[in-house]
Design a protein around this motif. Structure first.
Motif, PDB file in Angstrom:
ATOM      1  N   GLY A 257       0.370  -0.679  -0.183  1.00  0.00           N
ATOM      2  CA  GLY A 257      -0.333   0.022   0.865  1.00  0.00           C
ATOM      3  C   GLY A 257       1.346   1.441  -0.312  1.00  0.00           C
ATOM      4  O   GLY A 257       0.479   1.870   0.551  1.00  0.00           O
ATOM      5  N   LEU A 258       1.617   1.324  -0.647  1.00  0.00           N
ATOM      6  CA  LEU A 258       3.316   2.879  -0.304  1.00  0.00           C
ATOM      7  C   LEU A 258       2.044   3.781  -1.443  1.00  0.00           C
ATOM      8  O   LEU A 258       1.293   3.559  -2.986  1.00  0.00           O
ATOM      9  N   GLY A 259       1.924   4.750  -0.374  1.00  0.00           N
ATOM     10  CA  GLY A 259       1.423   6.475  -1.597  1.00  0.00           C
ATOM     11  C   GLY A 259       2.513   6.729  -2.778  1.00  0.00           C
ATOM     12  O   GLY A 259       3.567   6.420  -2.900  1.00  0.00           O
ATOM     13  N   ALA A 260       2.459   7.329  -3.727  1.00  0.00           N
ATOM     14  CA  ALA A 260       3.065   7.750  -5.239  1.00  0.00           C
ATOM     15  C   ALA A 260       3.678   9.043  -4.212  1.00  0.00           C
ATOM     16  O   ALA A 260       5.584   8.833  -4.922  1.00  0.00           O
ATOM     17  N   ASN A 261       3.931   9.733  -3.051  1.00  0.00           N
ATOM     18  CA  ASN A 261       4.924  10.358  -2.778  1.00  0.00           C
ATOM     19  C   ASN A 261       6.379   9.786  -2.053  1.00  0.00           C
ATOM     20  O   ASN A 261       7.639   9.790  -2.545  1.00  0.00           O
ATOM     21  N   LYS A 262       6.088   8.155  -1.827  1.00  0.00           N
ATOM     22  CA  LYS A 262       6.752   7.438  -1.292  1.00  0.00           C
ATOM     23  C   LYS A 262       7.309   6.687  -2.070  1.00  0.00           C
ATOM     24  O   LYS A 262       8.511   6.645  -2.286  1.00  0.00           O
ATOM     25  N   PHE A 263       6.740   6.286  -2.604  1.00  0.00           N
ATOM     26  CA  PHE A 263       7.334   5.581  -4.159  1.00  0.00           C
ATOM     27  C   PHE A 263       8.172   6.235  -5.008  1.00  0.00           C
ATOM     28  O   PHE A 263       9.274   5.437  -5.179  1.00  0.00           O
ATOM     29  N   VAL A 264       7.646   7.892  -5.298  1.00  0.00           N
ATOM     30  CA  VAL A 264       8.956   7.580  -6.011  1.00  0.00           C
ATOM     31  C   VAL A 264      10.500   8.114  -4.955  1.00  0.00           C
ATOM     32  O   VAL A 264      11.596   8.300  -5.622  1.00  0.00           O
ATOM     33  N   ARG A 265      10.546   8.057  -3.793  1.00  0.00           N
ATOM     34  CA  ARG A 265      11.504   8.276  -2.807  1.00  0.00           C
ATOM     35  C   ARG A 265      12.491   6.972  -2.826  1.00  0.00           C
ATOM     36  O   ARG A 265      13.507   6.872  -2.717  1.00  0.00           O
ATOM     37  N   ILE A 266      11.559   5.675  -2.658  1.00  0.00           N
ATOM     38  CA  ILE A 266      11.971   4.514  -2.657  1.00  0.00           C
ATOM     39  C   ILE A 266      12.499   3.591  -3.999  1.00  0.00           C
ATOM     40  O   ILE A 266      13.612   3.435  -4.103  1.00  0.00           O
ATOM     41  N   VAL A 267      12.305   4.720  -5.578  1.00  0.00           N
ATOM     42  CA  VAL A 267      12.505   4.462  -6.184  1.00  0.00           C
ATOM     43  C   VAL A 267      14.242   5.125  -6.575  1.00  0.00           C
ATOM     44  O   VAL A 267      14.762   4.183  -6.778  1.00  0.00           O
ATOM     45  N   GLN A 268      14.309   5.907  -6.282  1.00  0.00           N
ATOM     46  CA  GLN A 268      15.042   6.898  -6.134  1.00  0.00           C
ATOM     47  C   GLN A 268      15.935   5.780  -4.958  1.00  0.00           C
ATOM     48  O   GLN A 268      17.566   6.061  -5.590  1.00  0.00           O
ATOM     49  N   GLN A 269      15.838   5.515  -3.917  1.00  0.00           N
ATOM     50  CA  GLN A 269      16.833   4.847  -4.055  1.00  0.00           C
ATOM     51  C   GLN A 269      17.310   3.564  -3.921  1.00  0.00           C
ATOM     52  O   GLN A 269      18.404   2.985  -3.352  1.00  0.00           O
ATOM     53  N   TRP A 270      16.298   3.040  -4.524  1.00  0.00           N
ATOM     54  CA  TRP A 270      16.966   1.150  -4.391  1.00  0.00           C
ATOM     55  C   TRP A 270      16.992   1.400  -5.998  1.00  0.00           C
ATOM     56  O   TRP A 270      17.906   0.553  -6.102  1.00  0.00           O
TER      57      TRP A 270
END
Length: 283
Positions: A257-270
């Motif tokens: 259930g990841l939100g769009a804002n957090k998804f942006v950061r996760i993609v950048q980190q991973w």
């Protein structure tokens, strides 16, 4: 009176505990008392290396010796002396810090020194705890049986959580490498690969995906093929590892259930990729 309450609860409800859980609880106790081997020489060398690295970071922090290294007040005063706004967070993973770093790029090294100091200091504490608790090169382990109330998994205890040791080296020091098999024993790696995502498919009744996984197909490749974003006959892990890593973010993000804002950061980190909020929302 927590121990007293636990005793009364056990007296009243203990008979309802399944036999296999009793056996696992007993096994947990015996396993923890038996302990695990530690490399004492490596621990001592690691602490020395980290203390020298700590001193190097302290030389980059202007208030060293007058205020705590991670003092928000000291950081705020230094930032105002430099004519900039202090960051609302020094967590390098937080969106607030990312926004601050983008605005004040030339001053990022100061905050990075604080982040590095905190990481090094925390790692020293872990190694010192190992050093103090061990006896004749054997470290007793503290795990709580059924410590995680939802899943029933073990949880760390006693101030030294061996389930949460740093995954990567800190200044070249590998905390996990300090744990060694005792004479006549070997370590094996046993892991339920992508277990959460697989159980989620089972709970959702997605038999088609489960059949693909049962055939040996990689979870993230299966998801990418199903959505049509990957059609190459070659294994995705070999042909397009970057896409696989992105698909990992998508698959796990959707599952939890990841939100769009957090998804942006996760993609950048991973993955190191930069994506827009609109792309995250579309994904």
């Amino acid at each position: 009176k927590d121990a007293e309450v636990c005793w009364h609860l056990w007296n009243e409800y203990g008979h309802e505990m399944p036999e296999h859980e009793r056996q696992l609880s007993m096994h947990t106790t015996q396993m923890c008392l038996r302990g695990i081997g530690v490399d004492l020489e490596a621990i001592e060398q690691g602490i020395g290396t980290l203390r020298r690295a700590l001193e190097e970071q302290e030389r980059l922090i202007p208030w060293a010796g007058t205020s705590p290294m991670t003092s928000p007040k000291a950081l705020a005063l230094e930032c105002r002396r430099l004519g900039i706004e202090p960051p609302s967070s020094t967590d390098h993973k937080s969106q607030e810090f990312e926004m601050w770093a983008a605005k004040y790029a030339e001053h990022v090294p100061l905050v990075e020194a604080i982040q590095e100091w905190r990481s090094i200091n925390r790692t020293i504490a872990v190694l010192e705890a190992m050093q103090i608790r061990q006896a004749n090169g054997v470290l007793p382990v503290e795990l709580k049986f059924f410590g995680a109330s939802h899943t029933g998994r073990w949880s760390g205890s006693g101030g030294l959580n061996l389930q949460n040791l740093p995954k990567s080296k800190v200044c070249g020091v590998d905390c996990r490498g300090m744990l060694i098999p005792r004479n006549g024993n070997k370590f094996i790696v046993a892991d339920y690969a992508t277990i959460e995502a697989r159980v989620l498919l089972w709970l959702a009744g997605d038999k088609a995906m489960l059949e693909k996984l049962a055939s040996g197909l990689d979870l993230y490749e299966a998801a990418a093929r199903r959505s049509g974003i990957y059609t190459d006959p070659r294994p995705m892990k070999e042909a397009d590892p970057a896409l696989r890593q992105f698909q990992k973010c998508v698959t796990l993000g959707c599952g939890f259930g990841l939100g769009a804002n957090k998804f942006v950061r996760i993609v950048q980190q991973w993955t190191g990729q930069e994506i827009t909020l609109s792309k995250a929302q579309a994904t």
